[in-house]
Design a protein around this motif. Structure first.
Motif, short mmCIF file in Angstrom:
data_model
loop_
_atom_site.label_atom_id
_atom_site.label_comp_id
_atom_site.label_asym_id
_atom_site.label_seq_id
_atom_site.Cartn_x
_atom_site.Cartn_y
_atom_site.Cartn_z
N ARG A 1 10.35 19.95 11.49
CA ARG A 1 9.53 19.88 10.27
C ARG A 1 8.15 20.50 10.48
NH1 ARG A 1 10.19 14.46 11.78
NH2 ARG A 1 8.34 13.44 12.65
N ASP A 2 7.72 20.60 11.74
CA ASP A 2 6.43 21.25 12.02
C ASP A 2 6.52 22.74 11.73
OD1 ASP A 2 5.51 18.78 12.92
OD2 ASP A 2 6.13 19.19 14.99
N VAL A 3 7.70 23.32 11.94
CA VAL A 3 7.89 24.74 11.66
C VAL A 3 7.69 25.01 10.18
CG1 VAL A 3 9.54 26.64 11.67
CG2 VAL A 3 9.46 25.05 13.61
N VAL A 4 8.27 24.16 9.35
CA VAL A 4 8.11 24.30 7.90
C VAL A 4 6.66 24.11 7.49
CG1 VAL A 4 8.80 23.41 5.65
CG2 VAL A 4 10.48 23.55 7.50
N ALA A 5 6.02 23.09 8.03
CA ALA A 5 4.63 22.79 7.69
C ALA A 5 3.69 23.93 8.10
CB ALA A 5 4.19 21.49 8.34
N SER A 6 4.02 24.60 9.20
CA SER A 6 3.15 25.67 9.70
C SER A 6 3.13 26.88 8.77
CB SER A 6 3.60 26.11 11.10
OG SER A 6 4.83 26.81 11.06
N LEU A 7 4.12 26.97 7.88
CA LEU A 7 4.18 28.11 6.96
C LEU A 7 3.15 28.00 5.84
CD1 LEU A 7 8.05 28.48 6.59
CD2 LEU A 7 6.52 29.67 8.18
N ALA A 8 2.57 26.82 5.67
CA ALA A 8 1.59 26.63 4.60
C ALA A 8 0.38 27.54 4.78
CB ALA A 8 1.14 25.17 4.55
N PHE A 9 -0.06 27.69 6.01
CA PHE A 9 -1.26 28.50 6.27
C PHE A 9 -1.09 29.95 5.83
CE2 PHE A 9 -3.38 31.28 9.51
CZ PHE A 9 -4.64 31.26 8.93
N PRO A 10 -0.06 30.68 6.29
CA PRO A 10 0.07 32.08 5.85
C PRO A 10 0.34 32.22 4.36
CG PRO A 10 2.01 31.41 7.10
CD PRO A 10 0.98 30.33 7.29
N VAL A 11 1.06 31.26 3.76
CA VAL A 11 1.33 31.34 2.32
C VAL A 11 0.05 31.19 1.52
CG1 VAL A 11 2.44 30.17 0.38
CG2 VAL A 11 3.73 30.58 2.49
N VAL A 12 -0.76 30.20 1.88
CA VAL A 12 -2.03 29.98 1.19
C VAL A 12 -2.97 31.17 1.41
CG1 VAL A 12 -4.12 28.57 1.12
CG2 VAL A 12 -1.88 27.47 1.25
N TRP A 13 -3.01 31.66 2.65
CA TRP A 13 -3.90 32.80 2.95
C TRP A 13 -3.49 34.04 2.15
CZ3 TRP A 13 -2.83 37.64 4.93
CH2 TRP A 13 -3.95 38.43 5.20
N LEU A 14 -2.21 34.34 2.11
CA LEU A 14 -1.74 35.53 1.40
C LEU A 14 -2.01 35.39 -0.10
CD1 LEU A 14 -0.31 38.26 1.46
CD2 LEU A 14 1.87 37.04 1.23
N SER A 15 -1.78 34.21 -0.64
CA SER A 15 -2.02 33.99 -2.07
C SER A 15 -3.49 34.20 -2.40
CB SER A 15 -1.59 32.57 -2.46
OG SER A 15 -0.21 32.38 -2.21
N TYR A 16 -4.36 33.63 -1.58
CA TYR A 16 -5.80 33.79 -1.78
C TYR A 16 -6.21 35.26 -1.66
CZ TYR A 16 -10.69 34.13 -0.32
OH TYR A 16 -12.01 34.51 -0.19
N THR A 17 -5.69 35.94 -0.65
CA THR A 17 -6.05 37.33 -0.39
C THR A 17 -5.65 38.24 -1.55
OG1 THR A 17 -5.85 37.03 2.00
CG2 THR A 17 -5.69 39.28 1.17
N LEU A 18 -4.44 38.07 -2.05
CA LEU A 18 -3.97 38.92 -3.15
C LEU A 18 -4.70 38.59 -4.45
CD1 LEU A 18 -0.12 39.03 -2.48
CD2 LEU A 18 -1.86 40.74 -1.89
N ALA B 1 -3.69 50.65 -3.59
CA ALA B 1 -3.33 51.88 -2.89
C ALA B 1 -1.83 51.98 -2.61
CB ALA B 1 -4.11 51.98 -1.57
N GLU B 2 -1.21 50.85 -2.27
CA GLU B 2 0.19 50.88 -1.83
C GLU B 2 1.18 50.47 -2.91
OE1 GLU B 2 0.91 52.06 1.09
OE2 GLU B 2 -1.18 52.26 1.71
N GLY B 3 0.72 49.68 -3.87
CA GLY B 3 1.63 49.18 -4.90
C GLY B 3 2.25 47.85 -4.50
N TYR B 4 2.67 47.08 -5.49
CA TYR B 4 3.21 45.74 -5.22
C TYR B 4 4.52 45.80 -4.44
CZ TYR B 4 -0.18 43.11 -7.97
OH TYR B 4 -1.33 42.52 -8.42
N ALA B 5 5.32 46.81 -4.68
CA ALA B 5 6.60 46.89 -3.99
C ALA B 5 6.41 47.05 -2.48
CB ALA B 5 7.41 48.07 -4.54
N ALA B 6 5.54 47.98 -2.08
CA ALA B 6 5.30 48.22 -0.67
C ALA B 6 4.65 47.01 -0.01
CB ALA B 6 4.42 49.46 -0.49
N VAL B 7 3.69 46.42 -0.71
CA VAL B 7 3.00 45.24 -0.16
C VAL B 7 3.99 44.09 -0.02
CG1 VAL B 7 1.27 43.47 -0.65
CG2 VAL B 7 0.73 45.88 -1.00
N SER B 8 4.90 43.94 -0.96
CA SER B 8 5.90 42.88 -0.90
C SER B 8 6.82 43.05 0.30
CB SER B 8 6.74 42.86 -2.18
OG SER B 8 5.94 42.56 -3.30
N VAL B 9 7.21 44.29 0.57
CA VAL B 9 8.08 44.57 1.72
C VAL B 9 7.38 44.23 3.03
CG1 VAL B 9 9.24 46.38 3.03
CG2 VAL B 9 9.44 46.32 0.54
#
Length: 211
Positions: free
Chosen positions: A141-158, A176-184
């Motif tokens: 469950r720590d693995v799942v919980a650890s994903l919160a940080f990158p998800v929150v950071w990416l959401s804030y950044t975008l 510059a790159e477009g949403y498709a490239a950034v998503s990949v």
């Protein structure tokens, strides 16, 4: 002090010094990611604390200080923080080496700060985890919980990027790159993050059983 805590003390000091050193350079108008026209001080500081690299180094310093000072506790919060710091700093080193390093042309103090944050701290942090532990503290469950940080950071950044037009890394620049490239790219990094977290979980589990 045991060798393990001594090592983590060294990691804590190095990570703290690297962050402070880079902050001083940013405060003085130095470059981050080879910016040619740094903004005003307030914006520079906001951007500084928005970099995944900086936040990863802060997390590493925080966790390393707790271990070095014998304040590490086997709680869900601490385990998640430790795993998050380990995975984040590993991803920082990998992404820097393959995606960012070829783009940079830094020199002097800016070059030194860049290498401390992106190479030196990731290296000593991973070695500290691999050699000294502490062991047996990672759960699924720590693995799942650890994903919160990158998800929150990416959401804030975008979100902030959409408002201000500034993205801390070229591969996240939607304009510059477009949403498709950034998503990949984001998906690829997410897979890397999950993979490293899973390896850390199973690796910690296996070594703990042998001890």
């Amino acid at each position: 002090m045991s060798r393990g805590r001594a090592w983590h003390l060294g990691v804590a000091v190095l990570a703290t010094a690297a962050v402070v050193f880079q902050l001083v350079l940013v405060w003085q108008g130095g470059t981050v990611l080879d910016e040619t026209d740094p903004p005003d001080l307030g914006e520079r500081v906001i951007r500084f604390f928005g970099y995944f690299t900086v936040l990863s180094n802060i997390l590493v310093a925080w966790v390393a200080w707790t271990i070095a000072l014998d304040r590490d506790t086997d709680t869900a919060g601490w385990r998640t923080l430790r795993l998050t710091s380990l995975v984040a700093i590993t991803v920082t080193g990998v992404v820097h080496w393959f995606l960012l390093r070829p783009l940079l042309d830094l020199s002097g103090a800016d070059y030194l700060a860049d290498k401390l944050l992106h190479l030196a701290v990731p290296l000593v942090a991973v070695i500290g985890w691999a050699v000294f532990g502490p062991r047996g503290r990672v759960q699924g469950r720590d693995v799942v919980a650890s994903l919160a940080f990158p998800v929150v950071w990416l959401s804030y950044t975008l979100l902030r990027g959409a408002i201000t037009g500034f993205y801390p890394y070229p591969f996240l620049d939607v304009d510059a790159e477009g949403y498709a490239a950034v998503s990949v790219v984001s998906l690829g990094i997410a897979v890397l993050f999950v993979g490293v977290a899973a390896v850390a979980w199973k690796g910690d589990e296996r070594v703990a059983k042998r001890q």
